[in-house]
Design a protein around this motif. Structure first.
Motif, PDB file in Angstrom:
ATOM      1  N   ALA A  20      61.339  66.738  86.419  1.00  0.00           N
ATOM      2  CA  ALA A  20      60.028  66.850  85.766  1.00  0.00           C
ATOM      3  C   ALA A  20      59.204  67.955  86.408  1.00  0.00           C
ATOM      4  O   ALA A  20      58.580  68.761  85.721  1.00  0.00           O
ATOM      5  N   LEU A  21      59.247  68.013  87.750  1.00  0.00           N
ATOM      6  CA  LEU A  21      58.490  69.037  88.468  1.00  0.00           C
ATOM      7  C   LEU A  21      58.971  70.437  88.098  1.00  0.00           C
ATOM      8  O   LEU A  21      58.171  71.360  87.911  1.00  0.00           O
ATOM      9  N   LYS A  74      64.924  62.401  89.119  1.00  0.00           N
ATOM     10  CA  LYS A  74      64.213  62.515  87.839  1.00  0.00           C
ATOM     11  C   LYS A  74      62.874  63.243  88.030  1.00  0.00           C
ATOM     12  O   LYS A  74      62.494  64.081  87.216  1.00  0.00           O
ATOM     13  N   GLU A  75      62.207  62.902  89.116  1.00  0.00           N
ATOM     14  CA  GLU A  75      60.927  63.555  89.397  1.00  0.00           C
ATOM     15  C   GLU A  75      61.124  65.053  89.613  1.00  0.00           C
ATOM     16  O   GLU A  75      60.319  65.866  89.158  1.00  0.00           O
ATOM     17  N   SER A 134      65.534  57.986  91.269  1.00  0.00           N
ATOM     18  CA  SER A 134      64.171  58.191  90.756  1.00  0.00           C
ATOM     19  C   SER A 134      63.638  59.548  91.215  1.00  0.00           C
ATOM     20  O   SER A 134      62.981  60.250  90.457  1.00  0.00           O
ATOM     21  N   ALA A 135      63.962  59.926  92.458  1.00  0.00           N
ATOM     22  CA  ALA A 135      63.486  61.213  92.969  1.00  0.00           C
ATOM     23  C   ALA A 135      64.094  62.371  92.181  1.00  0.00           C
ATOM     24  O   ALA A 135      63.422  63.357  91.890  1.00  0.00           O
TER      25      ALA A 135
END
Length: 436
Positions: A62-63, A58-59, A55-56
């Motif tokens: 996005a960032l 993916k973040e 999940s990190a």
RNA sequence: GGAGAGGUGGCUGAGUGGUUUAAGGCGCACGCCUGGAAAGCGUGAGUAGCUAAACACUACCGGGGGUUCGAAUCCCCCCCUCUCCGCCA
């Protein structure tokens, strides 16, 4: 191998069944469970961390798309340290799995509850006898004398070529061996519904593990290497029985329910080092390093495996009945059974020249023990689940000892050997003449 | 043995670093529709681990290792298949 879930849920039952066997080391159960526990603990932790990492990551993506480089870098640092811990835990899981599976592979199958408790061959219950020992109005010879007199086998030159325990079949002996192979193959194929296969005579190590020959009986196999390249040693072995390749034909497959039962018959020579057996009943053809055998293999639905075992034994008995040979069927006790078997019937043929019964067939139901080792499954048509089928093997039959019983039983006063009627079309002769 | 091409779900076939939780198609299962079917529409469906079970989660794109916050995708080693060459029963 045994089902790890069975060990977890009923460890005492497993210990009790293993203890009934000769060489059944029930102390290994606790070791297996300890490694399994270690594996599950590490696995639970690493999976949590991996979920976080996924999940990190993916973040971070996005960032970075939003040009927030500073925040992304901070998260990268966090995930990197998680990654180190994951690598550590994954190594622990892999190590625990390897240890657990090594132990599991060295634990034999559990005997079926109905198998007689016993320690040695003395305790094997006899199930039935067929026929009676032949009576001779003359002094019968043993097979060694017969073979030398009729020049069926040249023991001395066989040993000259390859050492003691290797046979040179000659003349009528070679023809009789070939006739027997063809008789057996056609009997099982045409009358008993087995599909004939001709397997490789050299098999990979994984096949030996699959049927349970390895790791325990590694010292009994002939290892081969490619030419002078010693680095290839340990990968390939001469087969000790056609069971090794044939039972593995469908390894790592998922058979469809209607495909079952699968029934194969195969001829192959069998190679056995017989390390440590020198001098034990080794005279003649009784125990040799290479012999021919016609093997029966079945892959069946678990519900029908004991019916299939019974019919397999009858199929092997038919061989001896057709050849007019006296025999008995015994059920091996817990202490005398093979490593992978849950239940075994042996068929022993009477050898007049030896004055004893000789094992010519061993028919075993290994239940799902081998299927699990080779990851062979079938899709249950009722539940739709993938399940392990039961695998059976049986000799149908071994040739060298059959040869012994045949010549000793059917020898005539004039020194010739009467060929049993069903074998005549294959040998193209009614008798093996005395002066051959 | 040498050179080249390839290996992705039941099949076919996209995918060269980030909603791919593997597109699309075929086939499959179920449902809707229909008098019934086809077509159409919709839904579902891999293997294993974890769990009492379910959900969730994790792993799996020939196998193994590496790079990276992140790998079907990039790098290294190995295996297998195909084509051509060499050798050979």
């Amino acid at each position: 191998m045994l089902d790890i879930k069975l060990l977890r849920e009923k460890p005492d039952f497993v210990r009790e069944r293993l203890a009934a066997r000769r060489g059944g080391d029930d102390a290994k159960v606790a070791e297996v469970l300890a490694e399994d526990e270690r594996r599950r603990n590490a696995l639970a932790e690493t999976e949590k961390l991996k979920a976080r990492r996924n999940s990190a990551s993916k973040e971070i993506g996005a960032l970075m798309a939003q040009k927030k480089a500073a925040e992304a870098d901070a998260m990268k640092a966090e995930v990197r340290s998680i990654g180190d811990r994951i690598a550590e835990l994954d190594r622990e899981v892999a190590d625990a799995v390897a240890r657990r599976d090594d132990l599991l592979l060295s634990i034999p199958n559990l005997p079926h509850p109905s198998v007689a408790h016993g320690a040695t061959a003395e305790d094997n219950p006899e199930i039935r006898r067929w026929g009676s020992p032949p009576a001779f109005p003359f002094k019968p010879l043993n097979h060694v004398a017969l073979c030398e007199k009729l020049r069926l086998i040249d023991f001395a030159r066989g040993a000259k070529l390859s050492g003691s325990g290797f046979l040179l079949y000659t003349g009528w002996g070679a023809r009789l061996e070939r006739a027997l192979i063809n008789f057996l193959l056609e009997l099982h194929q045409n009358e008993h519904g087995y599909r004939e296969v001709a397997p490789p005579y050299i098999v990979g190590e994984h096949c030996m593990v699959g049927v349970g020959q390895f790791p325990k009986f590694k010292d009994q196999a002939y290892a081969v290497q490619e030419g002078l390249d010693a680095s290839t040693l340990g990968k390939l072995y001469l087969l000790p029985t056609a069971e090794a390749p044939v039972a593995n034909i469908h390894r790592e497959e998922i058979l469809l329910g209607p495909d079952l039962p699968v029934r194969y018959v195969a001829y192959s020579p069998c190679f056995r080092a017989e390390a440590g057996a020198a001098g034990v009943g080794t005279r003649g053809m009784i125990r040799v390093h290479q012999f021919d055998k016609v093997e029966l293999i079945k892959i069946v639905h678990p519900d029908s495996s004991y019916d299939e075992l019974a019919s397999m034994v009858r199929n092997a008995e038919t061989v001896l009945q057709r050849l007019g040979l006296h025999y008995r069927v015994i059920n091996l006790c817990t202490g005398d059974m093979g490593f992978a078997s849950a239940m075994t019937y042996d068929i022993e043929v009477w050898a007049p020249g030896q004055g004893q019964f000789l094992e010519v067939s061993s028919c075993s139901n290994c239940e799902d023990y081998q299927a699990r080792r080779m990851n062979l499954r079938f899709k249950d048509p009722v539940s739709g689940d993938n399940r392990f089928p039961h695998i059976l093997n049986g000799s149908g039959t071994a040739l060298a000892r059959l040869f012994v019983a045949l010549v000793e039983t059917h020898q005539q006063a004039d020194g010739s050997i009467l060929v049993p009627e069903p074998l005549r079309p294959y040998l193209k002769a009614d008798t093996i003449p005395a002066g051959s």
